[in-house]
Design a protein around this motif. Structure first.
Motif, PDB file in Angstrom:
ATOM      1  N   GLY B   8     -12.928   4.956  -8.666  1.00 51.81           N
ATOM      2  CA  GLY B   8     -12.482   4.799  -7.287  1.00 51.81           C
ATOM      3  C   GLY B   8     -11.613   3.562  -7.099  1.00 51.81           C
ATOM      4  O   GLY B   8     -10.571   3.619  -6.450  1.00 51.81           O
ATOM      5  N   PHE B   9     -12.027   2.464  -7.674  1.00 52.27           N
ATOM      6  CA  PHE B   9     -11.250   1.222  -7.546  1.00 52.27           C
ATOM      7  C   PHE B   9      -9.972   1.277  -8.366  1.00 52.27           C
ATOM      8  O   PHE B   9      -8.912   0.833  -7.919  1.00 52.27           O
ATOM      9  CB  PHE B   9     -12.091   0.016  -7.965  1.00 52.27           C
ATOM     10  N   TYR B  12      -6.881   2.839  -6.842  1.00 53.84           N
ATOM     11  CA  TYR B  12      -5.996   2.047  -5.986  1.00 53.84           C
ATOM     12  C   TYR B  12      -4.937   1.354  -6.822  1.00 53.84           C
ATOM     13  O   TYR B  12      -3.772   1.346  -6.481  1.00 53.84           O
ATOM     14  CB  TYR B  12      -6.781   1.012  -5.183  1.00 53.84           C
ATOM     15  N   ARG B 146      -1.153   0.730   4.387  1.00 53.55           N
ATOM     16  CA  ARG B 146      -1.370   2.131   4.023  1.00 53.55           C
ATOM     17  C   ARG B 146      -2.850   2.405   3.698  1.00 53.55           C
ATOM     18  O   ARG B 146      -3.243   3.537   3.483  1.00 53.55           O
ATOM     19  CB  ARG B 146      -0.478   2.509   2.822  1.00 53.55           C
ATOM     20  N   LEU B 147      -3.661   1.341   3.680  1.00 50.78           N
ATOM     21  CA  LEU B 147      -5.084   1.531   3.398  1.00 50.78           C
ATOM     22  C   LEU B 147      -5.921   1.559   4.674  1.00 50.78           C
ATOM     23  O   LEU B 147      -7.137   1.464   4.620  1.00 50.78           O
ATOM     24  CB  LEU B 147      -5.586   0.426   2.473  1.00 50.78           C
ATOM     25  N   GLU B 149      -6.716   3.925   6.726  1.00 52.95           N
ATOM     26  CA  GLU B 149      -7.674   5.053   6.691  1.00 52.95           C
ATOM     27  C   GLU B 149      -8.885   4.704   5.811  1.00 52.95           C
ATOM     28  O   GLU B 149     -10.028   4.908   6.187  1.00 52.95           O
ATOM     29  CB  GLU B 149      -6.964   6.302   6.143  1.00 52.95           C
ATOM     30  N   ASP B 150      -8.592   4.156   4.625  1.00 51.38           N
ATOM     31  CA  ASP B 150      -9.656   3.771   3.696  1.00 51.38           C
ATOM     32  C   ASP B 150     -10.543   2.688   4.293  1.00 51.38           C
ATOM     33  O   ASP B 150     -11.776   2.741   4.193  1.00 51.38           O
ATOM     34  CB  ASP B 150      -9.056   3.260   2.385  1.00 51.38           C
ATOM     35  N   LEU B 153     -13.485   3.531   6.424  1.00 52.45           N
ATOM     36  CA  LEU B 153     -14.707   3.926   5.737  1.00 52.45           C
ATOM     37  C   LEU B 153     -15.420   2.742   5.093  1.00 52.45           C
ATOM     38  O   LEU B 153     -16.644   2.678   5.073  1.00 52.45           O
ATOM     39  CB  LEU B 153     -14.389   4.982   4.673  1.00 52.45           C
ATOM     40  N   TRP B 154     -14.624   1.811   4.563  1.00 54.81           N
ATOM     41  CA  TRP B 154     -15.262   0.616   3.984  1.00 54.81           C
ATOM     42  C   TRP B 154     -16.147  -0.060   5.028  1.00 54.81           C
ATOM     43  O   TRP B 154     -17.209  -0.554   4.736  1.00 54.81           O
ATOM     44  CB  TRP B 154     -14.219  -0.382   3.486  1.00 54.81           C
TER      45      TRP B 154
END
Lengths: 154, 154
Positions: B8-9, B12, B146-147, B149-150, B153-154
DNA sequence: TATAACATGTAACTAGTTACATGATTGG
DNA sequence: CCAATCATGTAACTAGTTACATGTTATA
């Protein structure tokens, strides 16, 4: 941790690994699980350590039972474990949070499906806790009144 | 689980095991921990599996860096893991509940001490979550829009 | 007639922890 | 001058899981 759980149960009365597994499944199993095989190997280790002793009860038409009993050394180990408070939160592993953390690209539908699924699972758990588990504890306490204090904590 | 976190990391951007450990410590580390040594061995296993590839960056006056990058196979593994919802609650182990379960003989004072201790620990945790963690996430999101959205959730 | 309950165990494995080893640079 | 940061790794260990093996009796 498992050794102390087994010690804790054996402290109420001598028992076999099989019986300990059943006890765990309907009580401490809700927050600490163990497989039958792990219980057996842990009991052997505890016996080598001198915390418990075993005697074999022969049975006809059933496998022999190995009954374990706490020793004085085991009682003192249990006592000092209980009276020594935990001083830090143990790092809980949570697979759901991991998955959500990386779910940005999964799309809203997938996310909602996952969340609703988990909501249902937890609602089931709550129902289980409120009915079955409470009953088990109430019955245990009723069967032996000297355990009223203990049942409060269960 | 750990392989998917690393995947997952790395998804990025390509990174070293050392950097992954730091990322985990301030994010997923709150619900899934891993030691540096485990991260290194897991990365090697993932490379053998074909999920990631490595290249070595030589440095003067510093140890060489091993930079890992997700392969197409790794991306598809991550994708199917993310889109496959978890269907059961993973059994959480909770040392505090175990100890309380067997604390009937410990006496009221010991019990209260333990509970107050844990209450404090949790209050600290809450403060940590509300301040530090939120900031870390806000900063990450600010650094790369651009993150967004991510970051939600974080 | 099949399966659940009774009852114990070993072997092989995966996951995770602890300890050790190396070594330069930067900041207090 | 000491500790922290950077950076990687191996070895030995503990904890926990999965799979296998055995065999009877009561129950549905």
């Amino acid at each position: 941790m498992l050794p102390y759980i087994l010690l804790g149960f054996l402290n109420y009365k001598p028992q076999t690994g099989y019986e300990l597994k059943q006890l765990m499944d309907k009580s401490t199993g809700h927050f600490w699980t163990a497989k039958q095989s792990q219980i057996y190997t842990t009991l052997k280790k505890m016996e080598r350590e001198g915390w418990i002793t075993s005697r074999v009860e022969t049975q006809k038409a059933r496998p022999d039972r190995v009954i374990y009993k706490v020793t004085r050394s085991g009682q003192s180990a249990l006592g000092s474990w209980v009276s020594n408070p935990i001083r830090e939160i143990d790092p809980h592993k949570n697979a759901l949070l991991v998955k959500l953390f990386f779910s940005a690209r999964a799309g809203r539908e997938a996310l909602l499906t996952q969340l609703r699924l988990f909501q249902n699972l937890h609602q089931q758990k709550i129902r289980l806790y409120k009915s079955q588990v409470q009953n088990v504890i109430r019955e245990s306490a009723a069967r032996s009144p000297r355990l009223k204090e203990d049942a409060l904590l269960w």
